[in-house]
Enzyme design. Structure first.
Site, PDB file in Angstrom:
ATOM      1  N   ASN B  83       0.798  -1.221   0.000  1.00  0.00           N
ATOM      2  CA  ASN B  83       0.000   0.000   0.000  1.00  0.00           C
ATOM      3  C   ASN B  83       0.836   1.280   0.000  1.00  0.00           C
ATOM      4  O   ASN B  83       0.304   2.369   0.156  1.00  0.00           O
ATOM      5  CB  ASN B  83      -0.955   0.020   1.199  1.00  0.00           C
ATOM      6  CG  ASN B  83      -1.827  -1.212   1.246  1.00  0.00           C
ATOM      7  OD1 ASN B  83      -1.610  -2.096   2.069  1.00  0.00           O
ATOM      8  ND2 ASN B  83      -2.767  -1.305   0.337  1.00  0.00           N
ATOM      9  N   ILE B  91       1.243   7.020  -0.122  1.00  0.00           N
ATOM     10  CA  ILE B  91       0.475   6.055   0.668  1.00  0.00           C
ATOM     11  C   ILE B  91      -0.952   5.973   0.155  1.00  0.00           C
ATOM     12  O   ILE B  91      -1.571   6.992  -0.136  1.00  0.00           O
ATOM     13  CB  ILE B  91       0.435   6.497   2.146  1.00  0.00           C
ATOM     14  CG1 ILE B  91       1.850   6.654   2.692  1.00  0.00           C
ATOM     15  CG2 ILE B  91      -0.363   5.509   2.975  1.00  0.00           C
ATOM     16  CD1 ILE B  91       1.909   7.450   3.988  1.00  0.00           C
ATOM     17  N   CYS B  92      -1.480   4.754   0.050  1.00  0.00           N
ATOM     18  CA  CYS B  92      -2.900   4.598  -0.261  1.00  0.00           C
ATOM     19  C   CYS B  92      -3.611   4.210   1.025  1.00  0.00           C
ATOM     20  O   CYS B  92      -3.544   3.068   1.446  1.00  0.00           O
ATOM     21  CB  CYS B  92      -3.099   3.520  -1.327  1.00  0.00           C
ATOM     22  SG  CYS B  92      -4.762   3.501  -2.005  1.00  0.00           S
ATOM     23  N   LEU B  93      -4.228   5.177   1.655  1.00  0.00           N
ATOM     24  CA  LEU B  93      -4.924   4.903   2.911  1.00  0.00           C
ATOM     25  C   LEU B  93      -6.163   5.794   2.944  1.00  0.00           C
ATOM     26  O   LEU B  93      -6.062   7.010   2.804  1.00  0.00           O
ATOM     27  CB  LEU B  93      -3.993   5.207   4.101  1.00  0.00           C
ATOM     28  CG  LEU B  93      -4.548   4.918   5.491  1.00  0.00           C
ATOM     29  CD1 LEU B  93      -4.837   3.437   5.661  1.00  0.00           C
ATOM     30  CD2 LEU B  93      -3.575   5.371   6.575  1.00  0.00           C
TER      31      LEU B  93
END
Ligand SMILES: [Zn+2]
Ligand SMILES: [Zn+2]
Ligand SMILES: [Zn+2]
Ligand SMILES: [Zn+2]
Ligand SMILES: [Zn+2]
Ligand SMILES: [Zn+2]
Lengths: 507, 199
Positions: B83, B91-93
């Protein structure tokens, strides 16, 4: 929109029937239904297409009428009705159907409102009994309960944080109808009365009202803003179609796509063309640096971080998609291979495109030059009208009647129509694949172009008392010919649409 | 900077510093400049993960409309995680995007990132190359992530095979970070990595 901040609450006052009548009738008769008003007369070769033009005030009334109409039947707060209507894209029938046929609780849930039939939740947050103080989770300050507020979901924050929160949503994110509660994970929408109560700055209030009207118009298939810069009128039709409509500002545009009326090319090709022209260079099509179109609603989206998981910013869309392949995001977890496969495909396309680019660039420039050329000439339209008006006045001083000099204005009308048609024929031709019919089309195009240029020369030539009779005949003959050729060309293209003659390619 | 943003950041810094989380969870945040717009964070790699023993530095940018807009956070320390981009640290959050709420704090963000290190979500990848390895060959993913932790984040678990391979590429004149990326994304196949670098 004008000043009245209370427009939103206006719906409380009675007086329905008069408002209802106001909109429908007044403008049907004044502005006329399609074809009656000025410049639209240019396009009278088209069938009648009924429409009316409304101001933002009239749209607001129209919106309130919609709410009232529903509220006369369902007995829920007006603010809730508005949210429900927006949820159904202002389709009253659909709302009514769901309201009476389906499960109402799930309807409210789906529309992100608290059921008005439920007694409001008492806030249960830790109010210090002794001091009557509460902590606001946003600014982290303790303050008297009286300064805390919230909506039906029960989440409470201090009024100043609410104001800041709403202001950010409205001013930075352009949200109106769809602002949800500030609490984490809470999807309950903030109703318009609460928003108006909490906003302090009149600029923000105005923007909010504008956004509400905007989403009302954009949701409604029968409404479209006039795209002319700074024009705030709205065109209302009886059924949506790719047809020319004329605004009170005299702008003539396609109801379906909002561009200038663009017969003979169809909306989708025109959009492709405009996007192409907006790009700096041919090859930049492939590199599409920082913005892309939302694959669902076509709104332009800017990439603002490193993450490839994009969410469309448009109020009504919010599509999840992948930046790399523009595919829906959802399957990316389980089958991200498809995204990779696309990469290869795209890379190959990019390579091929580069090889082809030189040849295709020349082709593109050829069509683009001609397109731009007519567009440029059209921009001098008013100038030409002004100079012709002068000539007409001069002639009337030389013993010609008003009627007798009208041919000049008519000639300019037709000249402009021809240029506009020609301009869009180049977009059509650019995407057209060669076949027998396309050859005929190109002959028609050449014919019309030659005649149009001749007419243009006549009009720019000095018209003196001596040659007047002679020139009048020539001008009249020429504009009749132009008009006839233009119709012929359009008819041929339309016939082709009916008979499926046209093949397109993407050069 | 709006007053509320500064006021919030001040409070939040205190919150993190005063809490026992510095000891307990090993999260840390400090100012990088005086105007409260640029912060640095640090999180320790959670135990029983390939990130154990590593310290990961974060860049935290506070937008003007904070806390109504989420902070922009990325990893400054390179990390091998489905991620997080191995190239940029992006960041993929969800909470850093649409799921952000004004009532969240830097503390929540840092703890969520630490949780993300402990439980990757390969179904919502940021780095597809890493995610692919995670799904197809988890043991190799684990070893690679652990080696990255050693290489970039001060972790203790080296790997002699990997070190050797990186060294051979260095001998060909490739920088070690470049070598590490190429080898990691080619499942440590030397030939493939060489091809990727020199093609
Ligand atoms: Zn507050
Ligand atoms: Zn709420
Ligand atoms: Zn207009
Ligand atoms: Zn159109
Ligand atoms: Zn969209
Ligand atoms: Zn993709």
């Amino acid at each position: 929109m004008d000043s009245e901040e209370e427009y939103i609450y206006e719906s409380d006052s009675g007086n329905e029937s008069s408002e209802n009548d106001g909109i429908g009738l007044e403008f049907d008769s004044d502005e006329g239904v399609g074809g009656a008003g000025g410049a639209i007369g240019k396009y009278k070769d088209l069938d009648e297409y009924p429409f009316e033009v409304l101001s933002t005030e009239e749209i607001t009334k129209h919106m309130i009428d919609c709410i009232k109409e529903v509220n006369n039947v369902v007995n829920i707060p007006i603010t809730t009705t508005r949210i429900l209507l927006n949820h159904f894209r202002w389709d009253k029938e659909k709302l009514m159907e769901r309201f009476y046929d389906g499960d109402q609780e799930s309807l409210f849930h789906e529309a992100h409102v608290i059921s008005p039939y439920k007694t409001p939740k008492q806030q249960t947050k830790d109010v210090s009994k002794s001091t009557g103080m509460e902590e606001c989770d946003i600014c982290l300050l303790k303050m008297p309960s009286a300064m805390m507020t919230g909506i039906e979901c029960g989440h409470r924050f201090c009024t100043s944080c609410w104001t800041d929160y709403l202001t950010t949503k409205i001013m930075d994110e352009g949200m109106g109808q769809t602002i949800s509660c500030a609490a984490h994970g809470c999807v309950i929408l903030v109703d318009d009365q609460t928003v108006m109560k909490l906003l302090k700055d009149s600029k923000v209030k105005l923007k909010y009202q504008h956004l509400i009207t905007k989403s009302f118009v954009e949701c409604n298939r029968l409404l479209r803003w006039c795209p002319y810069p700074d024009c705030s009128y709205i065109v209302k039709v009886q059924y949506p179609d790719a047809r020319p409509v004329i605004c009170r500002c005299r702008n003539v545009f396609c109801f379906s796509c909002g561009e200038n009326w663009h017969d003979p090319v169809k909306c989708n090709l025109l959009r492709r063309w405009i996007k192409k022209c907006d790009d700096d260079s041919e090859t930049s099509n492939w590199i599409a640096a920082n913005t892309k179109e939302c694959p669902k609603c076509k709104v332009t989206i800017e990439k603002d971080g490193g993450c490839n998981h994009m969410v469309c910013k448009s109020l009504s869309c919010k599509a999840d998609f992948c930046w790399v392949c523009l595919g829906p995001w959802e399957p990316h977890g389980s089958s991200w291979y498809s995204c990779n496969r696309y990469d290869e495909f795209e890379a190959k396309q990019a390579r091929d495109a580069q090889e082809k680019s030189r040849a295709s660039l020349q082709r593109y420039l050829f069509y683009c030059n001609r397109y731009m050329n007519h567009m440029q000439s059209l921009k001098f339209e008013h100038k030409l009208y002004a100079s012709v008006k002068e000539k007409m006045e001069e002639m009337q001083q030389h013993n010609m009647s008003w009627i007798e000099v009208q041919f000049l204005k008519k000639a300019v009308d037709i000249l402009c129509e021809c240029r506009q048609t020609l301009m869009y024929t180049y977009v059509f031709a650019y995407y057209l694949r060669k076949n027998n019919q396309s050859v005929i089309f190109e002959d028609n195009q050449r014919d019309l172009e030659t005649a149009t240029e001749t007419l243009s020369e006549y009009l720019e030539r000095d018209i003196t008392q001596e040659n007047l009779a002679d020139i009048k005949q020539k001008v009249q003959d020429k504009y009749r010919y132009c008009d006839q050729r233009r119709r012929k060309l359009l008819e041929h293209v339309h016939e082709g649409y009916d008979k499926d003659w046209w093949d397109y390619s993407d050069p | 900077m709006a007053d509320i943003a500064v006021q919030r950041i001040k409070k939040e810094l205190k919150e993190v510093i005063e809490s026992d989380e510095i000891q307990r969870c090993n999260i840390f945040v400090e100012l990088a400049d005086d105007d409260y717009q640029d912060l640095r964070g640090k999180i320790a790699g959670p135990s029983d993960t390939p990130y154990e023993g590593g310290t990961f530095h974060l860049e935290i940018k506070i937008p003007k409309s904070y806390p109504f807009k989420p902070p922009k956070v990325k990893f400054l320390t390179r990390i091998w995680h489905p991620n997080i981009s191995s190239a940029t640290g992006a960041i993929c959050l969800d909470i850093l995007q649409d799921e952000w709420a004004a009532s969240m704090t830097l503390r929540t963000v840092l703890l969520s990132l630490q949780a993300l290190l402990a439980a990757a979500e390969p179904d919502d990848p940021q780095d597809e190359m890493v995610a692919r390895q995670y799904r197809n060959n988890y043991p190799l993913f684990f070893k690679t992530a652990q080696y990255w932790t050693y290489f970039h984040a001060g972790g203790e678990n080296s790997n002699s095979e990997f070190t050797e391979k990186v060294q051979s590429l260095k001998d060909m004149g490739v920088s070690d970070t470049r070598a590490l990326i190429a080898l990691s994304s080619c499942n440590w196949e030397m030939l493939q990595a060489v091809e990727e670098i020199f093609s």
